[in-house]
Write a protein that holds these residues in place. Structure first.
Motif, PDB file in Angstrom:
ATOM      1  N   UNK A 110       0.812  -1.227   0.000  1.00 52.54           N
ATOM      2  CA  UNK A 110       0.000   0.000   0.000  1.00 52.54           C
ATOM      3  C   UNK A 110       0.837   1.264   0.000  1.00 52.54           C
ATOM      4  N   UNK A 111       2.124   1.142   0.261  1.00 48.06           N
ATOM      5  CA  UNK A 111       2.988   2.315   0.351  1.00 48.06           C
ATOM      6  C   UNK A 111       3.632   2.621  -1.001  1.00 48.06           C
ATOM      7  N   UNK A 112       3.587   3.916  -1.373  1.00 42.95           N
ATOM      8  CA  UNK A 112       4.083   4.324  -2.680  1.00 42.95           C
ATOM      9  C   UNK A 112       5.550   4.737  -2.650  1.00 42.95           C
ATOM     10  N   UNK A 113       5.976   5.293  -1.528  1.00 41.31           N
ATOM     11  CA  UNK A 113       7.312   5.876  -1.443  1.00 41.31           C
ATOM     12  C   UNK A 113       8.124   5.132  -0.393  1.00 41.31           C
ATOM     13  N   UNK A 114       9.428   4.952  -0.706  1.00 42.83           N
ATOM     14  CA  UNK A 114      10.328   4.235   0.200  1.00 42.83           C
ATOM     15  C   UNK A 114      11.665   4.929   0.292  1.00 42.83           C
ATOM     16  N   UNK A 115      12.248   4.883   1.488  1.00 46.08           N
ATOM     17  CA  UNK A 115      13.606   5.361   1.666  1.00 46.08           C
ATOM     18  C   UNK A 115      14.595   4.251   1.364  1.00 46.08           C
ATOM     19  N   UNK A 116      15.867   4.583   1.483  1.00 45.28           N
ATOM     20  CA  UNK A 116      16.935   3.624   1.180  1.00 45.28           C
ATOM     21  C   UNK A 116      17.259   2.726   2.370  1.00 45.28           C
TER      22      UNK A 116
END
Length: 124
Positions: A110-116
């Motif tokens: 459900x999450x669109x954005x991710x960090x490294x």
């Protein structure tokens, strides 16, 4: 394009504390729900905690409930994860995630954005 950047990871002894931060930037940043996930070596990425836009709705994995606290500062477009009473099994790479919609969710898809990701290592 929204970008998420985590910081605050490191090496800590069992029983210690760390505070992770995640700052959002780029484009027209409009993030509703934000969350933290973690991935230990050889394991799948798992849900840790999530927080809604207003900060009043939160949800935690059973494994961290009572030890971790998620919070956010919308003026700074930042989400935090305060981790107390750390255990060796908390060792993992911790990822920040965001989605433009408001309902909190524990589902990775459900999450669109991710960090490294940021490494957290807890020694026994």
């Amino acid at each position: 394009q929204v970008q998420l950047e985590e910081s605050g990871g490191g090496l800590v002894q069992a029983g210690g504390s760390l505070r992770l931060s995640c700052v959002a930037s780029g484009g027209n940043v409009r993030i509703g729900t934000m969350g933290w996930f973690r991935q230990a070596p050889g394991k799948e990425r798992e849900f840790v905690a999530t927080i809604g836009w207003s900060g009043t709705s939160t949800y935690y994995a059973d494994s961290v409930k009572g030890r971790f606290t998620i919070s956010r500062d919308n003026a700074k477009i930042t989400v935090y994860l305060q981790m107390d009473s750390l255990k060796p099994e908390d060792t993992a790479v911790y990822y920040c995630a965001g989605r433009p919609l408001r309902p909190i969710t524990t589902s990775r898809s459900d999450y669109h954005y991710w960090g490294q990701g940021t490494q957290v290592t807890v020694s026994s």
